[in-house]
Design an enzyme around this catalytic site. Structure first.
Site, PDB file in Angstrom:
ATOM      1  N   HIS A  28       0.826  -1.215   0.000  1.00 33.14           N
ATOM      2  CA  HIS A  28       0.000   0.000   0.000  1.00 33.14           C
ATOM      3  C   HIS A  28       0.860   1.265   0.000  1.00 33.14           C
ATOM      4  O   HIS A  28       0.341   2.354   0.226  1.00 33.14           O
ATOM      5  CB  HIS A  28      -0.986   0.008   1.173  1.00 33.14           C
ATOM      6  N   ASP A 166       1.374  -3.224  -9.273  1.00 31.31           N
ATOM      7  CA  ASP A 166       1.046  -4.472  -9.960  1.00 31.31           C
ATOM      8  C   ASP A 166       1.396  -4.421 -11.435  1.00 31.31           C
ATOM      9  O   ASP A 166       1.974  -5.354 -11.994  1.00 31.31           O
ATOM     10  CB  ASP A 166      -0.443  -4.791  -9.797  1.00 31.31           C
TER      11      ASP A 166
END
Length: 378
Positions: A28, A166
């Site tokens: 995060h 990602d």
């Protein structure tokens, strides 16, 4: 299996693959413009693609029952395409929004990246589509550009406010390495990560608990981080120095925001500690940093779940060097760093613990740093 030609009436012009990923450390932190350390898995989304003479985009999944999804390239509208097809459709939309001219295309996709496991199955779909359309339309886009297009597709077309981790992992990783990435400017370094040469193994434990980012929990965490940055008067939490963390936390009045800020700032420091240890040839010593990261994700960021905690606690008790959840959270997978000689026993201990709790058996496999997105021979 139905061939591309049987599906679409034309032979494919190429085959492309893009991998899922594991994030070693740095969770995060990407949407806070911090540091991350992912590597690509051998699990990939593969796409056969052929161009069309019209403006039609046809998408077919070999993994999801149903007919091809047919879309008008000139009529793509954010938040209107449902399910898996939204990810490749979003990339076509993002390419056009960026000013790139693309033709219609027939795309057949199959993937062995576990869905909902926190291993970036959606990013693999985005990156494989972006690379294929770039190649077929002569765009010659760099991997980081394809990653940014994939992120825009997911943020603006699908509606998931993810960071860039990602897509960059899927597009830019190399075999045998972990990617040390600064998400602020996308500067990056490939760091050798050959665990087997050091007698180590990194296991992935897919709890098979499906995360549900769309329920708003992920978006809430991002909003809480943004609130923390605003309260501290910085653009992003990346700008809060680790040695000034105590003072920063003392200035925050909201306990939830305080804990979110604490996680992000300490997690950025954990990434720096891991890269220092790997550069020094001390791979075994990253284990405690991984476990420390899990505690932060569990307690300060509050995105773990009982199954993930059970993996970490059981693995640690069975002799693992370290373990933590990986990915967006609320389910998904954990990673476990083990001595090669203990890998089988620790894997069995985790399976037994799940059985004792009445949980669905997890899937356990070795994480092998693999190549990023590429064109393959047909």
């Amino acid at each position: 299996m139905t061939s591309h030609e049987e599906l679409f009436g034309a032979a494919p012009e190429g085959l492309w693959a893009a991998p899922g990923r594991v994030n070693l450390i740095g969770e995060h932190t990407d949407y806070n413009e911090g540091f991350v350390m992912p590597f690509a898995l051998p699990h990939t989304a593969r796409a056969t693609v052929s161009r069309r003479a019209d403006r039609v985009l046809r998408l077919y999944s070999r993994d999801v029952p149903g007919d091809p999804v047919e879309l008008d390239l000139d009529g793509l509208v954010p938040r209107t395409v449902q399910g898996w097809a939204a990810y490749p459709a979003g990339v076509a939309w993002a390419l056009q929004e960026a000013g790139h001219e693309i033709s219609g295309a027939d795309i057949a996709i199959e993937s062995n990246v576990p869905v909902g496991a926190g291993l970036s199955s959606s990013a693999a779909l985005e990156v494989v589509t972006g690379l294929a359309l770039s190649d077929l339309n002569g765009l010659d886009l760099a991997p980081d550009v394809i990653a940014r297009l994939g992120q825009r597709a997911e943020n603006d077309f699908v509606g998931m406010p993810c960071g860039i981790l990602d897509q960059m992992a899927s597009a830019c990783c190399t075999a045998g390495h972990v990617l040390y990435l600064d998400t602020r400017d996308l500067s990056r370094r490939q760091v050798p990560f050959a665990m087997a040469l050091e007698g180590l193994r990194l296991l992935v434990v897919d709890t098979q608990v499906k995360h549900a980012h769309a329920d708003g929990a992920y978006a809430n965490r991002r909003a809480e981080c943004e609130a923390g940055a605003a309260a501290l008067g910085v653009p992003f939490l990346r700008d809060v120095p680790f040695d000034g963390l105590a003072d920063a936390l003392a200035r925050l009045t909201d306990d939830t925001v305080r804990r979110r800020v604490k996680h992000i700032v300490t997690e950025n420091r954990r990434v720096e500690r891991v890269i220092e240890l790997l550069d020094a040839g001390r791979a075994r010593d990253i284990g405690p940093v991984l476990t420390e990261g899990h505690a932060s994700l569990r307690d300060d960021f509050e995105i773990s779940c009982p199954e993930l905690d059970l993996v970490v606690d059981t693995a640690g008790a069975a002799g693992a060097l370290g373990a933590r959840m990986t990915g967006g959270g609320f389910g998904g997978s954990a990673i476990v760093l083990v001595e090669e000689t203990a890998a089988e026993a620790i894997g069995k201990a985790v399976l037994s613990a799940f059985d004792a709790e009445g949980y669905r058996p997890p899937r356990v496999f070795e994480a092998i740093p693999s190549p990023g997105a590429q064109r393959l021979p047909l």
